[in-house]
Write a protein that holds these residues in place. Structure first.
Motif, PDB file in Angstrom:
ATOM      1  N   ARG A  89    -167.471 -21.076 -27.496  1.00  0.00           N
ATOM      2  CA  ARG A  89    -167.151 -22.499 -27.247  1.00  0.00           C
ATOM      3  C   ARG A  89    -168.208 -23.409 -27.852  1.00  0.00           C
ATOM      4  O   ARG A  89    -167.880 -24.408 -28.507  1.00  0.00           O
ATOM      5  CB  ARG A  89    -167.052 -22.733 -25.737  1.00  0.00           C
ATOM      6  CG  ARG A  89    -166.724 -24.166 -25.323  1.00  0.00           C
ATOM      7  CD  ARG A  89    -166.872 -24.322 -23.819  1.00  0.00           C
ATOM      8  NE  ARG A  89    -168.231 -24.040 -23.376  1.00  0.00           N
ATOM      9  CZ  ARG A  89    -168.582 -23.870 -22.106  1.00  0.00           C
ATOM     10  NH1 ARG A  89    -167.661 -23.933 -21.147  1.00  0.00           N
ATOM     11  NH2 ARG A  89    -169.832 -23.628 -21.781  1.00  0.00           N
ATOM     12  N   LEU A  97    -166.277 -25.358 -30.597  1.00  0.00           N
ATOM     13  CA  LEU A  97    -165.634 -26.459 -29.885  1.00  0.00           C
ATOM     14  C   LEU A  97    -166.618 -27.543 -29.476  1.00  0.00           C
ATOM     15  O   LEU A  97    -166.275 -28.449 -28.725  1.00  0.00           O
ATOM     16  CB  LEU A  97    -164.894 -25.924 -28.652  1.00  0.00           C
ATOM     17  CG  LEU A  97    -163.785 -24.912 -28.964  1.00  0.00           C
ATOM     18  CD1 LEU A  97    -163.174 -24.362 -27.683  1.00  0.00           C
ATOM     19  CD2 LEU A  97    -162.705 -25.532 -29.849  1.00  0.00           C
ATOM     20  N   ASP A 132    -169.047 -30.825 -29.969  1.00  0.00           N
ATOM     21  CA  ASP A 132    -168.812 -32.125 -30.598  1.00  0.00           C
ATOM     22  C   ASP A 132    -169.879 -32.375 -31.658  1.00  0.00           C
ATOM     23  O   ASP A 132    -170.800 -33.165 -31.478  1.00  0.00           O
ATOM     24  CB  ASP A 132    -168.823 -33.231 -29.543  1.00  0.00           C
ATOM     25  CG  ASP A 132    -168.449 -34.588 -30.137  1.00  0.00           C
ATOM     26  OD1 ASP A 132    -167.827 -34.602 -31.219  1.00  0.00           O
ATOM     27  OD2 ASP A 132    -168.784 -35.620 -29.524  1.00  0.00           O
ATOM     28  N   ARG A 178    -166.999 -28.949 -36.539  1.00  0.00           N
ATOM     29  CA  ARG A 178    -165.712 -29.375 -37.101  1.00  0.00           C
ATOM     30  C   ARG A 178    -165.528 -28.893 -38.535  1.00  0.00           C
ATOM     31  O   ARG A 178    -164.408 -28.854 -39.041  1.00  0.00           O
ATOM     32  CB  ARG A 178    -165.588 -30.897 -37.027  1.00  0.00           C
ATOM     33  CG  ARG A 178    -165.412 -31.427 -35.609  1.00  0.00           C
ATOM     34  CD  ARG A 178    -165.085 -32.901 -35.614  1.00  0.00           C
ATOM     35  NE  ARG A 178    -166.212 -33.729 -36.059  1.00  0.00           N
ATOM     36  CZ  ARG A 178    -167.141 -34.214 -35.248  1.00  0.00           C
ATOM     37  NH1 ARG A 178    -167.103 -33.945 -33.951  1.00  0.00           N
ATOM     38  NH2 ARG A 178    -168.128 -34.973 -35.718  1.00  0.00           N
ATOM     39  N   ASP A 207    -163.595 -24.860 -39.669  1.00  0.00           N
ATOM     40  CA  ASP A 207    -162.187 -24.570 -39.429  1.00  0.00           C
ATOM     41  C   ASP A 207    -161.709 -23.302 -40.128  1.00  0.00           C
ATOM     42  O   ASP A 207    -160.746 -22.670 -39.692  1.00  0.00           O
ATOM     43  CB  ASP A 207    -161.304 -25.746 -39.861  1.00  0.00           C
ATOM     44  CG  ASP A 207    -161.271 -26.858 -38.825  1.00  0.00           C
ATOM     45  OD1 ASP A 207    -161.746 -26.620 -37.697  1.00  0.00           O
ATOM     46  OD2 ASP A 207    -160.774 -27.950 -39.134  1.00  0.00           O
ATOM     47  N   TRP A 246    -161.435 -23.766 -18.260  1.00  0.00           N
ATOM     48  CA  TRP A 246    -161.862 -23.877 -19.653  1.00  0.00           C
ATOM     49  C   TRP A 246    -161.211 -22.826 -20.549  1.00  0.00           C
ATOM     50  O   TRP A 246    -161.206 -22.958 -21.778  1.00  0.00           O
ATOM     51  CB  TRP A 246    -163.390 -23.708 -19.749  1.00  0.00           C
ATOM     52  CG  TRP A 246    -163.879 -22.470 -19.069  1.00  0.00           C
ATOM     53  CD1 TRP A 246    -164.304 -22.339 -17.771  1.00  0.00           C
ATOM     54  CD2 TRP A 246    -163.915 -21.147 -19.635  1.00  0.00           C
ATOM     55  NE1 TRP A 246    -164.624 -21.027 -17.501  1.00  0.00           N
ATOM     56  CE2 TRP A 246    -164.391 -20.269 -18.635  1.00  0.00           C
ATOM     57  CE3 TRP A 246    -163.613 -20.624 -20.897  1.00  0.00           C
ATOM     58  CZ2 TRP A 246    -164.562 -18.908 -18.833  1.00  0.00           C
ATOM     59  CZ3 TRP A 246    -163.773 -19.263 -21.110  1.00  0.00           C
ATOM     60  CH2 TRP A 246    -164.246 -18.419 -20.078  1.00  0.00           C
ATOM     61  N   ARG A 255    -158.338 -23.477 -23.437  1.00  0.00           N
ATOM     62  CA  ARG A 255    -158.812 -24.134 -24.658  1.00  0.00           C
ATOM     63  C   ARG A 255    -159.509 -23.139 -25.577  1.00  0.00           C
ATOM     64  O   ARG A 255    -159.312 -23.151 -26.797  1.00  0.00           O
ATOM     65  CB  ARG A 255    -159.760 -25.277 -24.287  1.00  0.00           C
ATOM     66  CG  ARG A 255    -160.276 -26.071 -25.490  1.00  0.00           C
ATOM     67  CD  ARG A 255    -161.027 -27.305 -25.028  1.00  0.00           C
ATOM     68  NE  ARG A 255    -161.619 -28.033 -26.148  1.00  0.00           N
ATOM     69  CZ  ARG A 255    -162.919 -28.289 -26.278  1.00  0.00           C
ATOM     70  NH1 ARG A 255    -163.785 -27.855 -25.349  1.00  0.00           N
ATOM     71  NH2 ARG A 255    -163.379 -28.957 -27.313  1.00  0.00           N
ATOM     72  N   VAL A 256    -160.318 -22.249 -24.997  1.00  0.00           N
ATOM     73  CA  VAL A 256    -161.003 -21.240 -25.804  1.00  0.00           C
ATOM     74  C   VAL A 256    -159.990 -20.251 -26.374  1.00  0.00           C
ATOM     75  O   VAL A 256    -160.040 -19.912 -27.571  1.00  0.00           O
ATOM     76  CB  VAL A 256    -162.075 -20.511 -24.968  1.00  0.00           C
ATOM     77  CG1 VAL A 256    -162.635 -19.318 -25.729  1.00  0.00           C
ATOM     78  CG2 VAL A 256    -163.197 -21.474 -24.594  1.00  0.00           C
ATOM     79  N   ASP A 277    -158.165 -21.594 -29.337  1.00  0.00           N
ATOM     80  CA  ASP A 277    -158.938 -21.615 -30.577  1.00  0.00           C
ATOM     81  C   ASP A 277    -159.075 -20.216 -31.156  1.00  0.00           C
ATOM     82  O   ASP A 277    -158.987 -20.028 -32.376  1.00  0.00           O
ATOM     83  CB  ASP A 277    -160.319 -22.226 -30.323  1.00  0.00           C
ATOM     84  CG  ASP A 277    -161.008 -22.615 -31.620  1.00  0.00           C
ATOM     85  OD1 ASP A 277    -160.679 -23.679 -32.171  1.00  0.00           O
ATOM     86  OD2 ASP A 277    -161.851 -21.832 -32.107  1.00  0.00           O
TER      87      ASP A 277
END
Length: 326
Positions: free
Chosen positions: A172, A176, A178, A183, A186, A219, A222-223, A226
């Motif tokens: 994470r 994931l 910020d 980012r 990918d 959580w 979301r993990v 991804d």
């Protein structure tokens, strides 16, 4: 109404095929070159499309290994371990020898070259070290992306203990978070061996009994989403809260763990089918002792490893056929 292009695209998405890889980890015949031909014949006859092997195995006789693969119609997934080393005189294999980021980056480049030289269709990497800070992980993965793009081969990073993606929280923080770097990652592909995360966290996410004991991990979706987006390969081994491998996935006492893992793998298949993949690579990867339980004193295994992986392959096929893909 659908136009012709819509129908063609929908058909392409829905035709994702399951391809099974056979791990050579723990296979008794793998260290003996004179047994390779019969071993590969058996693997192919049991319905496998590829084998996964480390350089230590295929470097025993690269020409013969490649010849046997070709004769039996099997692809190669090369598993590599950054900063590993083999001492031929002592016959000792060191899984990891360094904590230095630059060493692992250099090692990755070399090992991908080795894998490509053997004609591998994919490189599964045990990469980096679990002690690194997130900035070091990002540095390493940025290099890995460059290597994959330059070499034109899928480089998939396994969610393995001791390595950079050893826990869902390390994962994470890496992907994931910020940050601009996160980012920019990918294109990083992963090998989903989520059995490791079950033992690291001492719970099986989404399994009713585990949720009742530990509470719901809000959580996790979301993990998992991804992971599903990035997964190039699934290692189909079933973990539980005290270990990375249940002794026998057909045992009724582990039905909850098996179903939870199958649900995770289904998420991968659906997501990758939706992204347009035409192949789902899955590898039953139950391993030998100490992964496979053994009796004290005699070290006799509690189950037959080949049969366990064959059973897992059968279960994966059945689940894949029942899974509704987009």
């Amino acid at each position: 109404p659908f136009c012709v292009v819509d129908l063609v695209f929908a058909a392409a998405v829905c035709l994702m095929r399951l391809k099974l890889a056979k791990t050579l980890w723990g296979v008794d015949d793998a260290p003996f070159v004179d047994r390779w031909d019969a071993m590969f014949a058996r693997i192919r006859n049991e319905g496998f499309d590829a084998v996964e092997a480390i350089p230590l195995t295929f470097n025993m006789n690269p020409k013969m290994f490649r010849q046997c693969l070709d004769e039996h119609g099997l692809a190669l997934i090369a598993q590599v371990h950054t900063s590993s080393a083999f001492d031929a005189e002592k016959g000792h294999y060191a899984y990891m020898t360094s904590r230095d980021v630059s060493v692992h980056k250099s090692s990755l480049s070399t090992l991908v070259d080795v894998a490509q030289g053997m004609g591998a269709v994919m490189v599964n990497v045990h990469g980096g070290c679990d002690c690194w800070e997130t900035k070091d992980v990002h540095d390493y993965l940025q290099h890995a992306v460059q290597v994959a793009e330059t070499k034109g081969i899928t480089v998939s990073h396994e969610t393995h203990r001791r390595r950079i993606l050893y826990s869902p929280f390390a994962y994470r923080d890496c992907f994931l978070g910020d940050s601009e770097v996160a980012r920019a990652l990918d294109n990083v592909r992963v090998t989903a061996d989520l059995s490791h995360w079950a033992v690291v966290c001492e719970r099986v996410f989404g399994m009713p009994d585990s949720d009742a004991e530990n509470g719901v991990d809000d959580w996790w979706p979301r993990v998992l989403a991804d992971v599903s987006k990035r997964a190039a390969l699934v290692h189909a081994r079933v973990g539980f809260r005290e270990g990375p491998q249940v002794p026998d996935p057909t045992a009724p006492e582990y039905r909850g763990e098996v179903d939870a893992h199958m649900t995770w793998w289904e998420s991968v298949w659906r997501t990758r089918a939706g992204a347009g993949d035409d192949v789902a690579w899955v590898e039953p990867e139950f391993g030998p002792a100490p992964y496979l339980w053994a009796l004290p004193h005699t070290r006799a295994p509690v189950a037959d490893l080949w049969r366990v992986n064959a059973d897992m392959a059968k279960m994966v096929k059945e689940r894949f056929e029942r899974t509704k893909l987009p």
